[in-house]
Design a protein around this motif. Structure first.
Motif, PDB file in Angstrom:
ATOM      1  N   ASP A 192     -76.461  41.690 -18.176  1.00  0.00           N
ATOM      2  CA  ASP A 192     -75.805  42.108 -16.938  1.00  0.00           C
ATOM      3  C   ASP A 192     -74.314  42.259 -17.245  1.00  0.00           C
ATOM      4  OD1 ASP A 192     -74.755  42.478 -14.411  1.00  0.00           O
ATOM      5  OD2 ASP A 192     -76.073  40.998 -13.462  1.00  0.00           O
ATOM      6  N   PHE A 193     -73.952  43.425 -17.785  1.00  0.00           N
ATOM      7  CA  PHE A 193     -72.605  43.610 -18.332  1.00  0.00           C
ATOM      8  C   PHE A 193     -71.528  43.660 -17.261  1.00  0.00           C
ATOM      9  CE2 PHE A 193     -75.570  45.737 -21.320  1.00  0.00           C
ATOM     10  CZ  PHE A 193     -75.476  44.796 -22.329  1.00  0.00           C
ATOM     11  N   GLU A 194     -71.823  44.244 -16.125  1.00  0.00           N
ATOM     12  CA  GLU A 194     -70.801  44.326 -15.093  1.00  0.00           C
ATOM     13  C   GLU A 194     -70.487  42.956 -14.516  1.00  0.00           C
ATOM     14  OE1 GLU A 194     -68.962  46.964 -14.738  1.00  0.00           O
ATOM     15  OE2 GLU A 194     -70.248  47.764 -16.318  1.00  0.00           O
ATOM     16  N   ARG A 195     -71.521  42.146 -14.346  1.00  0.00           N
ATOM     17  CA  ARG A 195     -71.284  40.787 -13.855  1.00  0.00           C
ATOM     18  C   ARG A 195     -70.529  39.970 -14.911  1.00  0.00           C
ATOM     19  NH1 ARG A 195     -74.719  36.083 -13.142  1.00  0.00           N
ATOM     20  NH2 ARG A 195     -76.382  37.221 -14.190  1.00  0.00           N
ATOM     21  N   ALA A 196     -70.888  40.165 -16.184  1.00  0.00           N
ATOM     22  CA  ALA A 196     -70.173  39.472 -17.258  1.00  0.00           C
ATOM     23  C   ALA A 196     -68.706  39.874 -17.271  1.00  0.00           C
ATOM     24  CB  ALA A 196     -70.823  39.790 -18.604  1.00  0.00           C
ATOM     25  N   TYR A 197     -68.448  41.167 -17.124  1.00  0.00           N
ATOM     26  CA  TYR A 197     -67.065  41.637 -17.126  1.00  0.00           C
ATOM     27  C   TYR A 197     -66.287  41.010 -15.961  1.00  0.00           C
ATOM     28  CZ  TYR A 197     -63.096  44.801 -17.515  1.00  0.00           C
ATOM     29  OH  TYR A 197     -61.832  45.317 -17.676  1.00  0.00           O
ATOM     30  N   SER A 198     -66.931  40.943 -14.797  1.00  0.00           N
ATOM     31  CA  SER A 198     -66.279  40.368 -13.619  1.00  0.00           C
ATOM     32  C   SER A 198     -65.923  38.898 -13.845  1.00  0.00           C
ATOM     33  CB  SER A 198     -67.196  40.506 -12.401  1.00  0.00           C
ATOM     34  OG  SER A 198     -66.624  39.887 -11.268  1.00  0.00           O
ATOM     35  N   TYR A 199     -66.839  38.140 -14.460  1.00  0.00           N
ATOM     36  CA  TYR A 199     -66.559  36.724 -14.718  1.00  0.00           C
ATOM     37  C   TYR A 199     -65.457  36.554 -15.757  1.00  0.00           C
ATOM     38  CZ  TYR A 199     -70.495  34.948 -11.957  1.00  0.00           C
ATOM     39  OH  TYR A 199     -71.343  34.612 -10.930  1.00  0.00           O
TER      40      TYR A 199
END
Length: 537
Positions: A192-199
């Motif tokens: 889940d790359f977008e969630r990872a980027y957000s974190y």
């Protein structure tokens, strides 16, 4: 300063300054204490921590080693030595220092947490997790054990357990930056790359190790092939807490992608040999632009690169820089990795570049003749199954026993390309399978890469985990199957996330490991089936 109350006040003041990141003030207070009470262990320890915080690792280590010589059973000094070694990725030294701290003061949970951290980084996940669990079972109210155990679970793909520990870490008041980072690790490993980027974006806001957080955030975009978006963060790698990549002390201007017509360019290698080889695939591009190119690199690469790029000047990587660099009078200097940003950012979409490394034709012919005598009519396949010196090496190694399926494929003669302590692991298995397995003692895979490149060049196929060997084979144009780690801490951005080919090497096929029990065995069995098909084609 003989008054104990006044001494206690001053030590508390130094510690408070350190906790508030006023490292200059902490240093001044400690030096004042030491001027009156030489070798006071607490003052030496805080002084070393302050120097470490300023990334003056040599000075910090000098202080702490002096303190240990005087107070050899003072646990905090051993712990600080471990932190200094860990910062510099000297992991076995860090482990030894933390173990000494724990031996001196077994009940100090912080020291055991640090030991678990280095065990984790060395790939000893079982012992790291057991230590953290024992701390948690003692009723610890610290948040760090939950954060670190969650990180291990994420690395193993056990996301339910990771999430449970994250919740417990939050209950125990975990640092916001640490929480955001471990949440990002879970999301990243779960694709889940977008969630990872957000974190990771959240971690940038909350953590004191901003460079670490920014590099991690940039890595998400790089893995997605979005190089231009991720590079502004990734360029912070030179400022990371542990300083693995260190900029070189050149005085000429930093190249930022300018036109090189009529200009001289100095390139310097950083990070590992594999990355240097990968970036080397872009050297032909700048050779068509620049008046001259000089490359500073380690001696293991020098002969191979001189042969492959006779137009460039090769300088040994020494301190201070070699005089040949000054003689080249470069207009610009840049890390080899900057070639990716300025001349390879479209690589994810572009056609792979042609092979750029060249073996010694005469030596390769000698090896070919020797191997064919042993192989008879069989095809030659090189094997490398471990990357023992790499950070995240555990995820770059597949149990030797699983390779039995590959070694049982008929019509193939295997050539040992493995380096390090794992080199002998497949010998007995190969013998029990009746496989022809060549261990050429004239080639040292851990030595100069020119002779290893000659060996690889005579092979019909290379099957390897992600190592320098895989990069060499790809840059030589030898068909290569590379088994890359799953997404997580050991992932390398340049293999990206979901493609089976590589934009850097036209001859490479990527095979991706997955999390879960039994996955490695199943993966190698698939490789064996593909190899059997290939061998009869």
């Amino acid at each position: 300063m003989s008054d104990q109350v006044e001494l206690s006040v001053e030590l508390n003041k130094a510690a408070e300054c350190y906790r508030n990141h006023d490292f200059g003030a902490a240093k001044s207070v400690c030096e004042s204490i030491l001027a009156h009470i030489p070798d006071h262990p607490d003052a030496l320890n805080v002084l070393a921590l302050a120097e470490r915080a300023k990334k003056k690792w040599g000075k910090a280590e000098e202080i702490v080693r002096h303190g240990i010589n005087v107070h050899d059973r003072y646990a905090p000094l051993h712990n600080t030595l471990g932190l200094i070694a860990l910062d510099q990725r000297r992991l076995p030294e860090a482990e030894a220092a933390f173990r000494q701290a724990v031996e001196c003061k077994p009940n100090k949970q912080d020291f055991r947490i640090n030991l678990s951290r280095v065990l984790h980084e060395m790939g000893n996940l079982d012992d790291a997790k057991a230590m953290l669990t024992s701390i948690i079972d003692e009723g610890s109210l610290l948040a760090n054990p939950f954060v670190l155990r969650a990180s291990i679970s994420a690395e193993l793909g056990k996301f339910d357990k990771a999430c449970a520990d994250i919740a417990l870490a939050e209950e125990n008041g975990a640092d916001a930056g640490d929480l955001a980072t471990v949440k990002a690790q879970c999301a990243f490993a779960d694709s889940d790359f977008e969630r990872a980027y957000s974190y990771y974006d959240e971690a940038v806001t909350h953590t004191t190790d901003v460079a670490d957080a920014r590099v991690n955030r940039g890595m998400v975009r790089l893995l997605q092939g979005r190089i231009r978006e991720g590079w502004n963060d990734y360029r912070m790698r030179h400022q990371r807490r542990w300083g693995r990549s260190v900029a070189r002390p050149f005085t000429c201007s930093q190249w930022q992608g300018e036109d090189l017509a009529g200009k001289s360019l100095l390139l310097w290698a950083e990070q590992g040999l594999g990355e240097a080889i990968l970036c080397g695939t872009l050297i032909p591009v700048v050779l068509t632009e620049a008046k001259s190119v000089t490359l500073e690199c380690g001696e293991r690469l020098a002969v191979l690169l001189r042969r492959s790029f006779p137009q460039i000047t090769i300088a040994p990587q020494v301190n201070p820089p070699h005089t040949v660099i000054e003689g080249a009078k470069p207009d610009y200097q840049a890390s080899l990795l900057d070639l990716i940003r300025y001349r390879g950012a479209d690589a994810a979409e572009n056609t792979p570049r042609p092979a750029c490394l060249k073996p010694d034709a005469d030596h390769a012919a000698e090896l070919k003749a020797k191997y064919c005598t042993q192989a008879k009519e069989c095809r030659l396949v090189g094997l490398s199954w471990s990357s023992p010196q790499a950070v995240g090496g555990r995820m770059k190694k597949i149990d030797a026993e699983f390779w039995r399926a590959v070694l049982s494929v008929p019509g193939v003669c295997f050539v040992n390309l493995q380096y390090g302590d794992d080199r002998q692991d497949l010998n007995e298995i190969a013998e029990s399978c009746g496989a022809t397995f060549i261990n050429d003692t004239s080639i040292d895979p851990a030595g100069a890469l020119d002779r290893l490149s000659d060996q690889i060049a005579v092979l019909d196929l290379v099957v390897s985990v992600s190592t320098t060997t895989a990069h060499l084979a790809g840059a030589l144009g030898v068909p290569t199957w590379v088994i890359v780690p799953p997404l997580g801490p050991a992932a390398m951005w340049y293999w990206f996330t979901d493609r089976t080919d590589s934009p850097w090497y036209p001859a490479i096929r990527l095979i991706r490991r997955q999390y879960g029990d039994g996955q490695d065995k199943a993966l190698i069995e698939d490789v064996a089936r593909d190899l059997a098909t290939w061998s009869t084609a």
